[in-house]
Design a protein around this motif. Structure first.
Motif, mmCIF file in Angstrom:
data_model
loop_
_atom_site.group_PDB
_atom_site.id
_atom_site.type_symbol
_atom_site.label_atom_id
_atom_site.label_comp_id
_atom_site.label_asym_id
_atom_site.label_seq_id
_atom_site.Cartn_x
_atom_site.Cartn_y
_atom_site.Cartn_z
ATOM 1 N N THR A 156 0.875 -1.178 0.000
ATOM 2 C CA THR A 156 0.000 0.000 0.000
ATOM 3 C C THR A 156 0.906 1.220 0.000
ATOM 4 O OG1 THR A 156 -0.121 0.042 2.424
ATOM 5 C CG2 THR A 156 -1.865 -1.141 1.260
ATOM 6 N N ALA A 157 0.513 2.252 -0.732
ATOM 7 C CA ALA A 157 1.362 3.446 -0.820
ATOM 8 C C ALA A 157 0.572 4.631 -1.336
ATOM 9 C CB ALA A 157 2.565 3.184 -1.730
ATOM 10 N N THR A 158 1.060 5.821 -0.995
ATOM 11 C CA THR A 158 0.508 7.062 -1.523
ATOM 12 C C THR A 158 1.037 7.275 -2.943
ATOM 13 O OG1 THR A 158 2.330 8.187 -0.381
ATOM 14 C CG2 THR A 158 0.187 8.135 0.740
ATOM 15 N N PRO A 159 0.547 8.293 -3.675
ATOM 16 C CA PRO A 159 0.943 8.482 -5.078
ATOM 17 C C PRO A 159 2.462 8.545 -5.282
ATOM 18 C CG PRO A 159 -0.937 9.861 -4.575
ATOM 19 C CD PRO A 159 -0.513 9.246 -3.276
ATOM 20 N N HIS A 160 2.931 7.802 -6.285
ATOM 21 C CA HIS A 160 4.342 7.817 -6.647
ATOM 22 C C HIS A 160 4.524 7.138 -7.999
ATOM 23 C CE1 HIS A 160 3.905 3.776 -4.932
ATOM 24 N NE2 HIS A 160 5.065 3.444 -5.488
#
Length: 339
Positions: free
Chosen positions: A71-75
């Motif tokens: 899971t991750a934020t925008p990149h």
């Protein structure tokens, strides 16, 4: 838990967790790259609009296979020719999109990935991926030796493969079963990377590799018969894990591996039996071993029946006698006399 370097040699079948959440912003991308290079795949990463990267990853090794839930934020991530030449990683990466829309770019063009989409790509070819709205996905890395074992005229020679693994009727059964298998692997007992306790490894971890190979062979060759064999293999694994659950039904098994009850019955019909019969036989075999085991601490036949998933003592006695030609009470009494 703050981000820390994951162990290079993780215990097989034990999920370990990594996160950038409590690390200062300037260090997050570098630590994320370092962790993935050790645990999964060497990549370059950059965030969007200079926002700090908030990313978490759960990793588990299953023999030669590496699984992750990310899971991750925008990149944006990129696997360049430099990363490829600097590492020995070869084989396939399978990305199961659970949340968020993303793009995948390789030499043949751009693919848009939405929840329920499986992407299979060759990790020895440069690629770029972007997650404008963040992501949640399952990842499976399969080494070259297993890819070569699959054989056949793989469509990956013409670029990446995408397909539906969702619950929609049009989804590929093998892809959905593979997604369920990876998801189940990520539900194993967890161990934080900073925790020094002795891990409790999954006893059936080594069994996952041949099932993955069967499913990939079905997916890449579009072979329905192999697909049925893969469904049957995944079902056997699920049955083995939940034999002691008296509430387990064929519907529960079908749901767990991501197929319909009709598809599950069809897969078992190829072997001349049905899933309900297989479940009963496996429970009876477990009960017979337990009854004859000198080390068993179960005091009565009723306790053995309950421990092996039978909700009725009388039903257990009847089906046991039909299968083995003797009552469970007689077996237990014989064992007691031999002490």
């Amino acid at each position: 838990m703050s981000a820390q370097t994951g162990r290079k040699d993780r215990a097989m079948g034990v999920v370990e967790h990594f996160t950038t959440r409590d690390v200062r912003s300037a260090s997050r991308v570098a630590l994320w790259e370092q962790h993935n290079a050790r645990a999964l795949l060497s990549l370059q990463c950059r965030t969007l609009d200079d926002e700090p990267l908030d990313a978490s990853e759960a990793n588990v090794d299953l023999g030669s296979l590496s699984c992750a839930r990310v899971t991750a934020t925008p990149h944006v991530i990129e696997r360049t020719a430099r990363e490829i030449s600097a590492t020995e990683t070869e084989g396939l990466a399978l990305y199961f999109t659970l949340r968020g829309e993303s793009f995948f770019y390789q030499r043949d063009g751009v693919h848009v990935l939405r929840p329920g989409t499986l992407l299979i790509c060759d990790v020895n070819q440069p690629f770029r991926r972007g997650f404008a709205g963040g992501l949640e996905e399952l990842v499976l890395r399969v080494p070259r030796r297993l890819v070569d074992h699959i054989g056949g005229d793989s469509p990956l020679g013409r670029g990446p493969v995408t397909m539906d693994f969702s619950s929609r009727p049009t989804a590929r059964t093998a892809a959905r079963t593979l997604a369920a298998l990876v998801s189940a692997a990520m539900e194993l007992p967890s161990l934080d990377v900073a925790d020094q306790r002795s891990p409790h490894a999954l006893g059936t971890a080594a069994d996952v590799e041949p099932r993955v190979v069967d499913l990939l062979r079905s997916i890449l060759s579009n072979d329905d018969l192999r697909g049925l064999a893969a469904v049957r293999s995944a079902a056997h694994s699920a049955l083995g894990r939940r034999l002691r659950d008296p509430g387990l039904s064929v519907r529960h098994i079908a749901d767990e591996i991501g197929v319909s009850e009709r598809q599950l019955s069809r897969a078992f019909a190829e072997s001349g039996t049905g899933p309900a019969r297989v479940l009963l036989d496996l429970r009876l075999e477990l009960a017979d071993r337990t009854l004859r085991d000198p080390a068993s601490t179960l005091a009565s036949v009723g306790e053995v029946a309950a421990a092996c998933g039978f909700s009725s003592h009388s039903h257990f006695t009847r089906v046991y006698r039909d299968r083995f030609g003797v009552t469970p009470a007689r077996v237990r009494a014989t064992r007691a006399n031999e002490r």
